[in-house]
Write a protein that holds these residues in place. Structure first.
Motif, PDB file in Angstrom:
ATOM      1  N   GLY A 414       1.038 -22.948   7.512  1.00 30.91           N
ATOM      2  CA  GLY A 414       1.041 -23.735   6.288  1.00 30.91           C
ATOM      3  C   GLY A 414       1.549 -25.145   6.494  1.00 30.91           C
ATOM      4  N   ASP A 415       1.988 -25.762   5.394  1.00 30.89           N
ATOM      5  CA  ASP A 415       2.407 -27.162   5.343  1.00 30.89           C
ATOM      6  C   ASP A 415       3.908 -27.222   5.069  1.00 30.89           C
ATOM      7  N   PRO A 416       4.735 -27.633   6.051  1.00 26.45           N
ATOM      8  CA  PRO A 416       6.189 -27.625   5.845  1.00 26.45           C
ATOM      9  C   PRO A 416       6.669 -28.669   4.851  1.00 26.45           C
ATOM     10  N   VAL A 417       5.993 -29.806   4.746  1.00 25.36           N
ATOM     11  CA  VAL A 417       6.432 -30.847   3.819  1.00 25.36           C
ATOM     12  C   VAL A 417       6.187 -30.392   2.379  1.00 25.36           C
ATOM     13  N   LYS A 418       5.006 -29.862   2.129  1.00 25.78           N
ATOM     14  CA  LYS A 418       4.711 -29.356   0.785  1.00 25.78           C
ATOM     15  C   LYS A 418       5.616 -28.181   0.432  1.00 25.78           C
ATOM     16  N   ALA A 419       5.969 -27.361   1.427  1.00 23.31           N
ATOM     17  CA  ALA A 419       6.828 -26.202   1.165  1.00 23.31           C
ATOM     18  C   ALA A 419       8.181 -26.637   0.619  1.00 23.31           C
ATOM     19  N   MET A 420       8.733 -27.737   1.134  1.00 21.40           N
ATOM     20  CA  MET A 420      10.005 -28.223   0.595  1.00 21.40           C
ATOM     21  C   MET A 420       9.851 -28.569  -0.882  1.00 21.40           C
ATOM     22  N   ALA A 421       8.735 -29.224  -1.235  1.00 23.07           N
ATOM     23  CA  ALA A 421       8.495 -29.592  -2.623  1.00 23.07           C
ATOM     24  C   ALA A 421       8.273 -28.359  -3.493  1.00 23.07           C
ATOM     25  N   GLN A 422       7.668 -27.326  -2.941  1.00 22.24           N
ATOM     26  CA  GLN A 422       7.477 -26.094  -3.695  1.00 22.24           C
ATOM     27  C   GLN A 422       8.805 -25.400  -3.959  1.00 22.24           C
ATOM     28  N   ILE A 423       9.778 -25.609  -3.093  1.00 19.23           N
ATOM     29  CA  ILE A 423      11.091 -24.983  -3.263  1.00 19.23           C
ATOM     30  C   ILE A 423      11.967 -25.770  -4.226  1.00 19.23           C
ATOM     31  N   ASN A 424      11.987 -27.122  -4.087  1.00 23.80           N
ATOM     32  CA  ASN A 424      12.920 -27.906  -4.916  1.00 23.80           C
ATOM     33  C   ASN A 424      12.250 -28.682  -6.045  1.00 23.80           C
ATOM     34  N   GLY A 425      10.921 -28.640  -6.138  1.00 27.12           N
ATOM     35  CA  GLY A 425      10.227 -29.266  -7.261  1.00 27.12           C
ATOM     36  C   GLY A 425      10.051 -30.764  -7.156  1.00 27.12           C
ATOM     37  N   ARG A 426      10.419 -31.375  -6.034  1.00 27.94           N
ATOM     38  CA  ARG A 426      10.256 -32.808  -5.874  1.00 27.94           C
ATOM     39  C   ARG A 426       8.868 -33.134  -5.311  1.00 27.94           C
ATOM     40  N   GLU A 427       8.651 -34.424  -5.010  1.00 29.69           N
ATOM     41  CA  GLU A 427       7.343 -34.856  -4.534  1.00 29.69           C
ATOM     42  C   GLU A 427       7.375 -35.031  -3.013  1.00 29.69           C
ATOM     43  N   PRO A 428       6.354 -34.519  -2.314  1.00 32.63           N
ATOM     44  CA  PRO A 428       6.324 -34.636  -0.851  1.00 32.63           C
ATOM     45  C   PRO A 428       5.799 -36.002  -0.398  1.00 32.63           C
ATOM     46  N   GLU A 429       6.381 -36.516   0.670  1.00 34.12           N
ATOM     47  CA  GLU A 429       5.932 -37.759   1.284  1.00 34.12           C
ATOM     48  C   GLU A 429       5.729 -37.514   2.776  1.00 34.12           C
ATOM     49  N   TYR A 430       4.605 -38.009   3.305  1.00 34.23           N
ATOM     50  CA  TYR A 430       4.223 -37.786   4.696  1.00 34.23           C
ATOM     51  C   TYR A 430       4.239 -39.119   5.447  1.00 34.23           C
ATOM     52  N   TYR A 431       4.797 -39.101   6.666  1.00 33.78           N
ATOM     53  CA  TYR A 431       4.821 -40.284   7.518  1.00 33.78           C
ATOM     54  C   TYR A 431       4.341 -39.858   8.909  1.00 33.78           C
ATOM     55  N   PHE A 432       3.063 -40.103   9.193  1.00 33.81           N
ATOM     56  CA  PHE A 432       2.506 -39.726  10.486  1.00 33.81           C
ATOM     57  C   PHE A 432       2.962 -40.742  11.539  1.00 33.81           C
ATOM     58  N   THR A 433       3.531 -40.230  12.613  1.00 33.79           N
ATOM     59  CA  THR A 433       4.214 -41.081  13.585  1.00 33.79           C
ATOM     60  C   THR A 433       3.272 -42.069  14.255  1.00 33.79           C
ATOM     61  N   SER A 434       1.989 -41.760  14.363  1.00 36.48           N
ATOM     62  CA  SER A 434       1.047 -42.683  14.995  1.00 36.48           C
ATOM     63  C   SER A 434       0.834 -43.941  14.162  1.00 36.48           C
ATOM     64  N   ARG A 435       1.215 -43.907  12.887  1.00 40.03           N
ATOM     65  CA  ARG A 435       0.996 -45.041  11.985  1.00 40.03           C
ATOM     66  C   ARG A 435       2.275 -45.828  11.719  1.00 40.03           C
ATOM     67  N   HIS A 436       3.387 -45.396  12.313  1.00 39.49           N
ATOM     68  CA  HIS A 436       4.657 -46.059  12.051  1.00 39.49           C
ATOM     69  C   HIS A 436       5.401 -46.278  13.359  1.00 39.49           C
ATOM     70  N   SER A 437       6.179 -47.325  13.403  1.00 36.00           N
ATOM     71  CA  SER A 437       6.965 -47.625  14.596  1.00 36.00           C
ATOM     72  C   SER A 437       8.173 -46.704  14.685  1.00 36.00           C
ATOM     73  N   ALA A 438       8.763 -46.650  15.877  1.00 34.42           N
ATOM     74  CA  ALA A 438       9.965 -45.843  16.060  1.00 34.42           C
ATOM     75  C   ALA A 438      11.098 -46.351  15.177  1.00 34.42           C
TER      76      ALA A 438
END
Length: 556
Positions: A414-438
């Motif tokens: 499954g999707d671990p980021v969405k799972a956190m939102a399913q547990i606490n009701g907040r909104e998920p945000e994704y940051y793919f490392t290939s698109r962002h600097s260290a």
């Protein structure tokens, strides 16, 4: 409170160090900047990163990437699977555990943790090489192996290489060599046997492995009442009570024969605050690292979000209460897509699968074995998603007072980021490392942390395969990790992201090595480590994090 290091008379405050500590980003320095020997190190200003300065209002950090439509993150915990198959505990701190895993899972250790080797730890998943991600296999694509399929040819009569053709190894010149060496004028070769000697893999598993790890039930009877092999559904509270009784008997026996020593040890443990209950969730014998990592991340950042009231005290005292109170309640939130359902509060009983030989929980358990809420959360989530996709009607059976043997293996990926939102009701945000600097990645972790510990739940997951990167159980391909915070203490200008493997295992030193990874994080290095079971907790330098991990996620 902000503290400053005492400066010598010939030293001055470097504004670049201050801004970098506040923002978590490296700044370009002009040539007129102070020489390095006269600049104070940023180590004395780490606490400044916890202050929401006005500069951060102009610099909110990296923008999140679009939410992916479908993620199939998940790797089976090899230790839990092997322990359930052999029926006893494995010493995870010993190198001998490597041999147990190889023999039980029929795969070389270094080939277990990368999808390019078609490892059995990714049973039910296939590698999309073009996009470097995992995808689900359908039930018809899986094969159940029996003893006949695993029979190997008789090699006792081989005397020369040409004889290999007689046992079915054709085109010997094209066989791939895994390892070669010369010792005492003898050539030692390890060759891939191809189809001559079949073994388990992601598409082909034994029935025992299938029934432990996958939801592919081939018979109607199995679909009606799911029970893992050599296991029984038992009240988790009774299992816990019996376990405590055995521990108490052993403790009393040791105290009787060595009262003075045991008393001194007990006093020392109380004095130094080591008497803690580590109920950190540990992944069981299937591939739901995505859910267990998400569950721990929410628990780590905000323990009040997690229901840990399991009525254990009333159960131990045998106090009678209403049937509806003999249930464990969890609320999950609709976030769309697969592994989802409409927002609802789910009730489950306390029965979970327990191995008949080891008497340990088959699936998710606490790291100390003295808490049952991780097992109940996992069961409740599996029951919640049974209705299918979020756009379908909720098929949950609201007859909560009926015995419910939930097929927990339905959440094997499954999707671990969405799972956190399913547990606490907040909104998920994704940051793919290939698109962002260290620098952006470490800055994001620092912005979501106070005193170097995350206050917003964060997870990260690795690529499905790599260039020889994933060769041990510390860093695993297509695997989810909890992000616990950051550190730079004692490391000069290097900054580290603190992660936790939901397997609760850290490899013995020297077994494998990874550039930029510090294993077995201790409180002396990172103080919040004293608040969790440190097995599986590692520090990874931000540059290495960008190389090994595909995505960093947070819920706000």
């Amino acid at each position: 409170m902000v503290t400053y290091r005492n400066l010598r008379q010939d030293e001055t405050l470097d504004p670049y160090d201050i801004v970098e500590a506040l923002t978590g980003r490296k700044l370009p320095r002009p040539s007129s900047s102070l020489p390095s020997r006269s600049r104070p190190t940023s180590e004395g200003y780490d606490d400044l990163s916890d202050i929401r300065a006005s500069a951060q209002a102009k610099q909110e950090g990296p923008k999140p990437d679009p939410q992916p439509e479908d993620l199939s993150v998940g790797c089976i915990n090899p230790f839990a699977l092997a322990e359930n198959m052999v029926g006893h505990k494995i010493d995870r701190h010993s190198v001998t555990a490597v041999h147990v895993l190889q023999d039980t899972l029929q795969t070389d250790y270094e080939e277990l943790f990368d999808m390019k080797h078609h490892s059995v730890l990714y049973a039910g998943l296939k590698l999309n090489e073009k996009e470097c991600k995992a995808e689900r296999l359908e039930e018809g694509e899986m094969k159940i192996l029996n003893e006949k399929d695993l029979v190997t040819p008789d090699l006792s009569r081989l005397s020369k290489l040409g004889d290999l053709e007689e046992v079915g190894m054709k085109e010997i010149g094209n066989l791939r060599i895994k390892r070669a060496g010369i010792m005492n004028n003898k050539l030692h070769l390890i060759l891939h046997a191809n189809d001559v000697a079949r073994t388990v893999c992601n598409r082909e598993v034994t029935r025992t492995m299938n029934d432990f790890c996958l939801p592919f039930r081939r018979e109607e009877r199995e679909k009606e009442s799911f029970t893992p092999p050599n296991s029984s559904w038992r009240d988790a509270r009774d299992v816990l009570i019996m376990r405590n009784m055995r521990r108490s008997l052993v403790s009393e026996y040791n105290t009787h024969f060595d009262f003075r020593t045991r008393s001194r040890e007990f006093h020392d443990m109380r004095e130094f605050g080591h008497m803690r209950k580590f109920d950190d969730p540990i992944q069981g014998a299937m591939g739901n690292s995505w859910f267990v990592a998400a569950l721990f991340s929410v628990f780590w950042s905000d323990p009040a979000m997690i229901n840990r009231n399991t009525n254990l005290h009333h159960h131990m005292m045998r106090i009678d209460f209403e049937d509806h109170e003999n249930r464990f309640r969890v609320k999950f939130h609709d976030k769309g897509g697969r592994n989802n359902n409409k927002t609802d509060t789910v009730e489950v009983d306390y029965n979970v699968p327990v191995n008949n030989s080891s008497e340990d929980f088959v699936y998710c358990r606490s790291s100390d074995g003295l808490a049952i809420w991780p097992s109940l959360y996992e069961k409740a989530f599996a029951k919640w998603i049974r209705g299918g996709n979020g756009d379908q009607p909720n098929k949950l059976d609201h007859s909560y007072y009926e015995e419910d043997f939930v097929d927990i293996t339905e959440i094997y990926q499954g999707d671990p980021v969405k799972a956190m939102a399913q547990i606490n009701g907040r909104e998920p945000e994704y940051y793919f490392t290939s698109r962002h600097s260290a620098n952006d990645l470490i800055g994001l972790v620092r912005m979501c942390s106070v005193n170097r510990r995350t206050i917003c739940p964060m997870v990260a997951f690795t690529y499905a395969t790599g260039r020889g990167m994933y060769r041990g159980c510390n860093l695993v391909a297509n695997h989810a990790y909890s992000v616990l915070g950051w550190s730079s203490v004692g490391q000069g200008e290097k900054q580290y992201i603190i992660i936790r493997n939901p397997w609760g295992v850290t490899e013995p030193q020297g077994l494998t090595s990874y550039g930029g990874v510090l294993t077995r994080v201790e409180p002396e290095y990172w103080h919040p480590a004293s608040l969790c079971d440190r097995e599986g907790v590692m520090a990874i330098e931000v540059g290495a994090f960008k190389e090994y991990f595909a995505c960093l996620g947070v819920t706000k």
